[in-house]
Design an enzyme around this catalytic site. Structure first.
Site, PDB file in Angstrom:
ATOM      1  CE  LYS A  52      -3.879  -2.442   2.045  1.00 48.60           C
ATOM      2  NZ  LYS A  52      -4.736  -2.771   3.182  1.00 48.60           N
ATOM      3  CD  GLN A  96      -3.674  -4.487   6.214  1.00 46.76           C
ATOM      4  OE1 GLN A  96      -3.821  -3.436   5.588  1.00 46.76           O
ATOM      5  NE2 GLN A  96      -4.006  -5.644   5.697  1.00 46.76           N
ATOM      6  CG  ASP A 119      -9.891  -0.389   4.576  1.00 48.66           C
ATOM      7  OD1 ASP A 119      -9.525  -0.899   3.506  1.00 48.66           O
ATOM      8  OD2 ASP A 119      -9.198  -0.385   5.606  1.00 48.66           O
TER       9      ASP A 119
HETATM   10  N1  GUN Z   1      -6.975  -6.971   5.891  1.00 43.00           N
HETATM   11  C1  GUN Z   1      -7.229  -7.753   4.807  1.00 43.00           C
HETATM   12  N2  GUN Z   1      -7.802  -7.026   3.829  1.00 43.00           N
HETATM   13  C2  GUN Z   1      -7.909  -5.756   4.313  1.00 43.00           C
HETATM   14  C3  GUN Z   1      -8.415  -4.541   3.761  1.00 43.00           C
HETATM   15  O1  GUN Z   1      -8.901  -4.465   2.633  1.00 43.00           O
HETATM   16  N3  GUN Z   1      -8.324  -3.454   4.574  1.00 43.00           N
HETATM   17  C4  GUN Z   1      -7.814  -3.510   5.830  1.00 43.00           C
HETATM   18  N4  GUN Z   1      -7.796  -2.389   6.547  1.00 43.00           N
HETATM   19  N5  GUN Z   1      -7.348  -4.625   6.366  1.00 43.00           N
HETATM   20  C5  GUN Z   1      -7.392  -5.729   5.602  1.00 43.00           C
END
Ligand code: GUN
Length: 279
Positions: A52, A96, A119
């Site tokens: 990211k 996350q 998200d």
């Molecule tokens: N953990 C697995 N996929 C995601 C996601 O799309 N966003 C976040 N914040 N955590 C994750």
């Protein structure tokens, strides 16, 4: 033989479109920033968070990293989120998941301001999706819509079967397909006659979480098959929820694993960050 949907290529196109938009904004002196919070050092999360940050750098979005120790208390995390919510320089906030077990994920999801919830997990954004209002949409399902649209696959009037009902993928996926005027069926672990229902699908979206579970017996001739799963098989090779070799001869379009749905998630996260900035 199915046409392979190239998620790597389509995600690259989206990232390049966003890079141009961000460059145009930068020329006006406007800069966009995403706060990325990781608590603890789960290896898979570290890979995702690293990707990211790298993608932010590629597009020209500033990423502000919070690498917090495993022992961070829920209150400490909520205090950081509160500070970021109030910081006008921060356009998007991402925490996350999964979080360590002593932190309640729902409290964290609720704490992030809906305007910065890139998200799309906050109940206000989920509610907006349900009633067709503007809001942030969960990135993986939003990416699947882009894969379908950019491959010129008709959605309206088609029967879409979604396997999986998670808050992050299955539920928003079903709602997005409904918004695109598909007829939608959601299947899950308690569904009876799964095979018969899947065989009715024009578009089959699989987020079942079991390696190579869906074979040709579940697929109608000419169906579009989208595979959200990602696993490592016995030989340490990546595979999806769909048995690709079995399904590919029967489908009209199919997403490979890797290189299908996976790369779209980050592209759509970046898209949400740019939207957060423009609004
Ligand atoms: N953990 C697995 N996929 C995601 C996601 O799309 N966003 C976040 N914040 N955590 C994750």
């Amino acid at each position: 033989m199915a046409e392979k949907i190239d998620g790597k290529l389509i995600s690259q196109q989206i990232k390049d479109e966003l890079k141009e938009k961000v460059a145009a904004l930068a020329a006006e002196g406007k800069t966009c920033a995403l706060a990325v919070i990781q608590v603890g050092n789960d290896p898979a999360s570290s890979v995702y968070v690293g990707n990211k940050k790298k993608t932010c750098a590629y597009i020209g979005i500033e990423s502000i990293a919070y690498e917090l120790p495993e022992e961070t208390s829920e209150q400490e995390l909520l205090d950081i989120i509160d500070k970021l919510n109030k910081d006008p320089k921060v356009n998007g906030i991402l925490c996350q998941l999964p979080l360590p077990s002593h932190i309640n994920e729902d409290h964290v999801i609720h704490a992030i301001s809906p305007e910065k919830d890139v998200d799309g997990f906050h109940p206000r954004n989920v509610g907006a999706l349900v009633i067709g209002e503007k809001g942030f949409v969960s990135c993986t399902p939003a990416g699947i819509i882009q894969l379908l649209k950019r491959s010129n696959i008709e959605i309206a009037g088609k029967h879409c079967v979604v396997i999986g009902r998670s808050n992050i993928v299955g539920k928003p996926m079903a709602l997005l397909m409904l918004r695109e005027n598909a007829t939608v069926t959601i299947c899950h672990s308690r569904t009876q006659n799964l095979k018969e229902i899947c065989k009715e699908a024009d578009i089959l979206i699989v987020a079942i979480g079991k390696p190579k579970f869906i074979n040709a017996d579940y697929v109608k001739e000419g169906a579009v098959v989208i595979d959200v799963g990602i696993h490592r098989n016995e030989d340490n090779k990546l595979c999806g929820d769909v048995d690709f070799d079995s399904v590919e001869p029967k489908a009209s379009y199919i997403t490979p694993v890797p290189g299908g749905v996976g790369p779209m998630t980050i592209a759509m996260l970046m898209n949400n960050c740019v939207e957060a900035f423009m609004d």
